[in-house]
Design a protein around this motif. Sequence first.
Motif, PDB file in Angstrom:
ATOM      1  N   VAL A  34      24.018  36.608   2.294  1.00 55.82           N
ATOM      2  CA  VAL A  34      25.499  36.481   2.265  1.00 55.82           C
ATOM      3  C   VAL A  34      26.105  37.703   3.253  1.00 55.82           C
ATOM      4  O   VAL A  34      25.877  38.861   3.201  1.00 55.82           O
ATOM      5  CB  VAL A  34      26.302  36.436   0.802  1.00 55.82           C
ATOM      6  CG1 VAL A  34      27.944  36.420   0.956  1.00 55.82           C
ATOM      7  CG2 VAL A  34      25.471  35.584  -0.066  1.00 55.82           C
ATOM      8  N   GLY A  59      30.306  35.628  -3.316  1.00 53.56           N
ATOM      9  CA  GLY A  59      29.348  35.404  -3.142  1.00 53.56           C
ATOM     10  C   GLY A  59      27.878  35.295  -3.950  1.00 53.56           C
ATOM     11  O   GLY A  59      27.450  34.333  -3.991  1.00 53.56           O
ATOM     12  N   THR A  60      27.949  36.116  -4.679  1.00 54.27           N
ATOM     13  CA  THR A  60      27.023  36.197  -5.667  1.00 54.27           C
ATOM     14  C   THR A  60      27.113  34.862  -6.639  1.00 54.27           C
ATOM     15  O   THR A  60      25.994  34.308  -6.806  1.00 54.27           O
ATOM     16  CB  THR A  60      27.032  37.477  -6.501  1.00 54.27           C
ATOM     17  OG1 THR A  60      26.784  38.556  -5.658  1.00 54.27           O
ATOM     18  CG2 THR A  60      25.955  37.453  -7.467  1.00 54.27           C
ATOM     19  N   ALA A  63      26.172  31.785  -4.758  1.00 50.47           N
ATOM     20  CA  ALA A  63      24.853  31.603  -4.315  1.00 50.47           C
ATOM     21  C   ALA A  63      23.878  31.145  -5.612  1.00 50.47           C
ATOM     22  O   ALA A  63      23.007  30.420  -5.766  1.00 50.47           O
ATOM     23  CB  ALA A  63      24.274  32.594  -4.033  1.00 50.47           C
ATOM     24  N   VAL A  71      19.697  37.019  -4.264  1.00 45.71           N
ATOM     25  CA  VAL A  71      21.046  36.986  -3.358  1.00 45.71           C
ATOM     26  C   VAL A  71      20.957  38.514  -2.660  1.00 45.71           C
ATOM     27  O   VAL A  71      20.982  39.719  -3.304  1.00 45.71           O
ATOM     28  CB  VAL A  71      22.175  36.809  -4.253  1.00 45.71           C
ATOM     29  CG1 VAL A  71      23.479  36.891  -3.023  1.00 45.71           C
ATOM     30  CG2 VAL A  71      22.195  35.580  -5.036  1.00 45.71           C
ATOM     31  N   PHE A  73      22.771  40.664   0.665  1.00 43.37           N
ATOM     32  CA  PHE A  73      24.100  40.983   1.519  1.00 43.37           C
ATOM     33  C   PHE A  73      23.774  41.852   2.965  1.00 43.37           C
ATOM     34  O   PHE A  73      22.679  42.637   3.133  1.00 43.37           O
ATOM     35  CB  PHE A  73      24.971  41.717   0.919  1.00 43.37           C
ATOM     36  CG  PHE A  73      25.461  41.142  -0.380  1.00 43.37           C
ATOM     37  CD1 PHE A  73      26.446  40.118  -0.391  1.00 43.37           C
ATOM     38  CD2 PHE A  73      24.869  41.140  -1.644  1.00 43.37           C
ATOM     39  CE1 PHE A  73      26.866  39.567  -1.522  1.00 43.37           C
ATOM     40  CE2 PHE A  73      25.069  40.569  -2.788  1.00 43.37           C
ATOM     41  CZ  PHE A  73      26.379  39.777  -2.737  1.00 43.37           C
ATOM     42  N   LEU A  92      25.525  32.367   4.435  1.00 44.61           N
ATOM     43  CA  LEU A  92      26.980  32.370   3.852  1.00 44.61           C
ATOM     44  C   LEU A  92      27.650  33.600   4.738  1.00 44.61           C
ATOM     45  O   LEU A  92      27.210  34.447   4.523  1.00 44.61           O
ATOM     46  CB  LEU A  92      27.232  32.109   2.514  1.00 44.61           C
ATOM     47  CG  LEU A  92      26.542  30.895   1.888  1.00 44.61           C
ATOM     48  CD1 LEU A  92      26.549  31.505  -0.064  1.00 44.61           C
ATOM     49  CD2 LEU A  92      26.959  29.796   2.154  1.00 44.61           C
ATOM     50  N   VAL A 215      34.413  30.022   3.024  1.00 40.85           N
ATOM     51  CA  VAL A 215      33.169  30.400   2.974  1.00 40.85           C
ATOM     52  C   VAL A 215      32.459  29.586   4.238  1.00 40.85           C
ATOM     53  O   VAL A 215      32.229  28.351   4.452  1.00 40.85           O
ATOM     54  CB  VAL A 215      32.361  29.820   1.801  1.00 40.85           C
ATOM     55  CG1 VAL A 215      30.862  30.273   1.829  1.00 40.85           C
ATOM     56  CG2 VAL A 215      33.163  30.263   0.638  1.00 40.85           C
TER      57      VAL A 215
END
Length: 267
Positions: A34, A59-60, A63, A71, A73, A92, A215
């Motif tokens: 992400v 985002g977490t 996902a 996940v 970043f 993403l 997103v």
Amino acid sequence: MNSGLVWVVALSCLGLTGCAAATASVSSKDTIVVGVKDDQPGLGLKEGGTYHGFEVDVGTYIAKHMGAKQVTFRTVRSDNREKLLNAHTVDLVLASYSITPDRAKLVTFGGPYYVAHQDIMLRRAETGVRGVRDLGGRRMCQASGSVSTERVVIGLGIRPRLVRGSSYSDCVRMLLGGTVDVVSTGDLVLAGFAARYRDRVKIINAPFTDERYGVGLRSGDIDGCEGVNRALTTMYQDGTAARLLSKWFGASDLKMTTSVPEFEGCT
């Protein structure tokens, strides 16, 4: 595999949208990367090697709802979000990424996950700005890669004195230091800074646009987009969205919306 079968498979792929494209959806990945900002308090901030903020949590949630087992970043900036997505560096992007027609030509957008509104932030002692029409002649920060300045200058025909900044954290530093008079962008971005510097800055609560934070996905990932929208619907319905908005922006006194946004549609 004999040569005839190879040609059948190849032709089948061409007749669809491409076999690679059909298997490249983020929704099929066990590990999802992400892209988030690393310098926006409340939204995406990296401290001590760890990312945290509303967009990190959203985002977490997305996902994991899509089935990812891991996940991770990665930092993105406003001026490289499309490049990193389409280079497969990130899967993403949640980075105060306003959905616009030009951007939608380069990436596919899920959501929005929140509809913010462009507003104005000033030093707390400032009293001369009550709305966007008061920005003419004021020193306003122009963050690299952001469309917020265009909405003021081109969209509304107002002429502030623009001072370039590399990011909104840079803009806020200039505001605190007196180099600029005004920072204007989506109120959710401003709210994170306002919560952190509550005694020094203020949001005037005079919104003048909608900022549909989407997103970002790789262009054409319709399956991924639909998965994102299902996750966001659940996130609002189960109360997670309201809890996260309060957690990250409650101290800013910004009035927030906790109903499911109207999605753009995955096309």
